[in-house]
Design an enzyme around this catalytic site. Structure first.
Site, short mmCIF file in Angstrom:
data_model
loop_
_atom_site.label_atom_id
_atom_site.label_comp_id
_atom_site.label_asym_id
_atom_site.label_seq_id
_atom_site.Cartn_x
_atom_site.Cartn_y
_atom_site.Cartn_z
CD1 TRP A 185 -2.64 1.80 0.50
CD2 TRP A 185 -1.26 2.50 2.13
NE1 TRP A 185 -2.95 3.12 0.79
CE2 TRP A 185 -2.12 3.56 1.78
CE3 TRP A 185 -0.31 2.70 3.12
CZ2 TRP A 185 -2.06 4.81 2.40
CZ3 TRP A 185 -0.23 3.94 3.74
CH2 TRP A 185 -1.11 4.98 3.39
CD GLU A 226 -4.66 -1.56 1.91
OE1 GLU A 226 -3.52 -1.90 2.30
OE2 GLU A 226 -5.56 -1.18 2.69
CE LYS A 228 -6.14 6.13 2.54
NZ LYS A 228 -5.42 5.92 3.78
CG ASP A 259 -8.80 -0.87 4.31
OD1 ASP A 259 -7.74 -0.97 4.95
OD2 ASP A 259 -9.81 -0.29 4.76
CG HIS A 262 -8.85 1.80 1.65
ND1 HIS A 262 -7.57 1.38 1.39
CD2 HIS A 262 -8.80 2.36 2.90
CE1 HIS A 262 -6.78 1.65 2.42
NE2 HIS A 262 -7.51 2.23 3.34
CG HIS A 286 -6.31 -4.46 4.96
ND1 HIS A 286 -5.40 -3.45 4.76
CD2 HIS A 286 -5.57 -5.60 5.16
CE1 HIS A 286 -4.18 -3.95 4.84
NE2 HIS A 286 -4.26 -5.24 5.07
CG ASP A 294 -9.58 4.66 5.44
OD1 ASP A 294 -9.96 3.65 6.07
OD2 ASP A 294 -8.45 4.77 4.93
CG ASP A 296 -8.01 2.66 9.50
OD1 ASP A 296 -8.21 1.56 8.96
OD2 ASP A 296 -7.45 3.61 8.92
CG ASP A 326 -5.61 -1.62 8.03
OD1 ASP A 326 -5.00 -1.13 9.00
OD2 ASP A 326 -5.53 -1.16 6.88
C1 RNT Z 1 -3.84 2.68 4.74
C2 RNT Z 1 -4.01 1.23 4.44
C3 RNT Z 1 -2.93 0.32 4.96
C4 RNT Z 1 -2.47 0.66 6.36
C5 RNT Z 1 -1.59 -0.37 7.00
C6 RNT Z 1 -0.82 0.19 8.13
O1 RNT Z 1 -4.91 3.41 4.37
O2 RNT Z 1 -5.24 0.79 4.90
O3 RNT Z 1 -3.33 -0.98 4.86
O4 RNT Z 1 -3.56 0.90 7.20
O5 RNT Z 1 -0.81 -0.99 6.06
ZN ZN Z 2 -5.64 -1.33 4.76
#
Ligand code: RNT
Ligand code: ZN
Length: 419
Positions: A185, A226, A228, A259, A262, A286, A294, A296, A326
């Protein structure tokens, strides 16, 4: 909270009356490892000595007890694994190497820096280790470009980092006897709209091809990429968008990382799974929870997470979908955050495994959509909790666990001071 479950036999019978074999669901659940991310414990800082995260990753919260050293992070993760039913994997980022206090440049990371993690994982009997190059929190990433940087020297530096990390991943996979998935990523993008989107994407493809040039034995190592949608500071443009990486993963037959944070908030991650797995060999999930963006947040046993697991189970994709966590929350006890999110993911998977798939498909095939909807609503209130509790007991982990984390907080986390 910590009462031993006594109502499983009745629950098993009730499920059986609906055509569901709880024993077979529990066996399946036991065979699926989660890839547990190391970065929930220290707010994605790592052990390079720089002491800062950043570069497109935003952690919020100032709860005391952040892990500041390798030993602290490992102790916290051991506490987490003690509370997770099943056998799981460790997911490492390159910044978490055992650098022995020395400055090791990103393009000079080697498997020896992860040797002590291998020993640790073996000692705990973990299922394997997954890996990630770290393209953020570094002076050469500050311009918002790494693999798409216009300066070939900077680009080369990051290509070398990616290449080095694949070799580390391969070695980790070999040592633990289970293929490491190394996920790329990058934060590359810009605050305002660039004129030359095309140029950045051509460079990204070229850089990725350079990183992936050497074929590695899939028995030990697999690659994932990955995408985003946007980040803080990359609101108007992200080079590695979903379309970019979907195309790349199909072209090069790489695993695609999806993810949960994302995509546009009204898009369904669950709906993407059967589409992309028609064209890429594997996916990495993820599992995360975006609140308005986003963000998290800690994963919950909620509708979107359950929908993702339902798709994985309904499509019979467990062999081609790796499940990684994640999320990172620094506003609550970090060990509790880890355990809540990981257990919520496992619960969602178990819930999906307890679906009467055959009966539902039959209703659908017969065009009985009223029956399908009615049945889907009815099974929501089956005694799921009794099955989950039984799983925890059989796996030797407590059903109610917060007291154990509170005790750990008192004896370990609260003594760490701030920093
Ligand atoms: C960031 C991505 C990525 C990170 C990690 C730390 O937007 O989601 O996967 O969160 O790799
Ligand atoms: Zn991620």
């Amino acid at each position: 909270m910590n009462l031993p479950p006594t109502n499983y036999p009745a629950a098993r019978e009730q499920y059986a009356r609906n055509g569901i074999d709880t024993e077979s669901a529990l066996r399946s659940l036991e065979s699926v490892p989660l890839s547990v991310h190391c970065w929930q414990g220290d707010d994605v800082v790592g052990f390079e000595g720089s002491g800062c995260s950043g570069g497109g990753i935003q952690v919020t919260g100032t709860y005391p007890g952040r892990a500041r050293t390798l030993d602290e992070l490992r102790a916290d993760m051991e506490q987490v694994f003690r509370l997770l039913p099943g056998r799981h994997r460790l997911n490492l980022h390159a910044i978490y190497g055992d650098f022995g206090g020395k400055k090791v440049e990103r393009n000079a990371v080697r498997s020896e820096h992860f040797e002590s993690w291998v020993e640790w994982a073996k000692g705990l009997g973990l299922h394997g280790i997954d890996f990630n190059p770290s393209f953020f929190a570094h002076p050469l990433a500050n311009a918002g470009a790494t693999l798409t940087h216009r300066d070939p020297g900077v680009r080369q530096f990051w290509i070398e980092h990616g290449t080095a990390c694949r070799k580390i991943g391969e070695e980790l996979g070999r040592r633990l006897g289970s293929a490491t998935l190394t996920n790329v990523w990058i934060p590359d993008g810009s605050k305002d709209g660039p004129v030359d989107r095309k140029g950045a994407r051509l460079l990204l493809e070229e850089s990725l091809d350079a990183i992936f040039a050497e074929p590695l034995d899939p028995l030990h190592h697999r690659d994932a990429v990955e995408s985003k949608l946007f980040g803080i500071g990359s609101e108007s443009f992200v080079a590695g968008s979903h379309e970019f990486y979907l195309g790349y993963a199909v072209k090069r037959q790489k695993a695609l990382c999806l993810d949960a944070g994302h995509f546009h908030p009204t898009e369904s991650l669950a709906d993407k799974i059967s589409s992309v797995l028609q064209f890429v060999p594997e996916i990495l999930l993820h599992v995360s929870r975006g609140v308005r963006w986003d963000s998290d947040h800690v994963v919950l046993f909620d509708d979107p997470t359950r929908a993702v697991m339902e798709e994985v189970v309904r499509g019979d994709y467990l062999g081609r979908a790796r499940i990684g966590l994640d999320f990172f929350d620094a506003s609550i006890n970090r060990v509790a955050a880890w355990v809540i999110g990981a257990r919520a993911t496992l619960k969602s998977l178990l819930h999906a495994l307890l679906e009467p798939a055959g009966a539902l498909r039959e209703l659908e095939r017969d065009g009985d959509f009223s029956g399908r909807l009615a049945f889907l609503e009815e099974i929501k209130t089956l005694p799921f909790g009794a099955v989950w509790d039984e799983y925890c007991v059989r796996q030797g982990v407590p059903v109610g666990w917060i007291a154990e984390v509170r005790a750990y907080e008192k004896s370990v986390l609260s003594r760490r001071g701030d920093g």
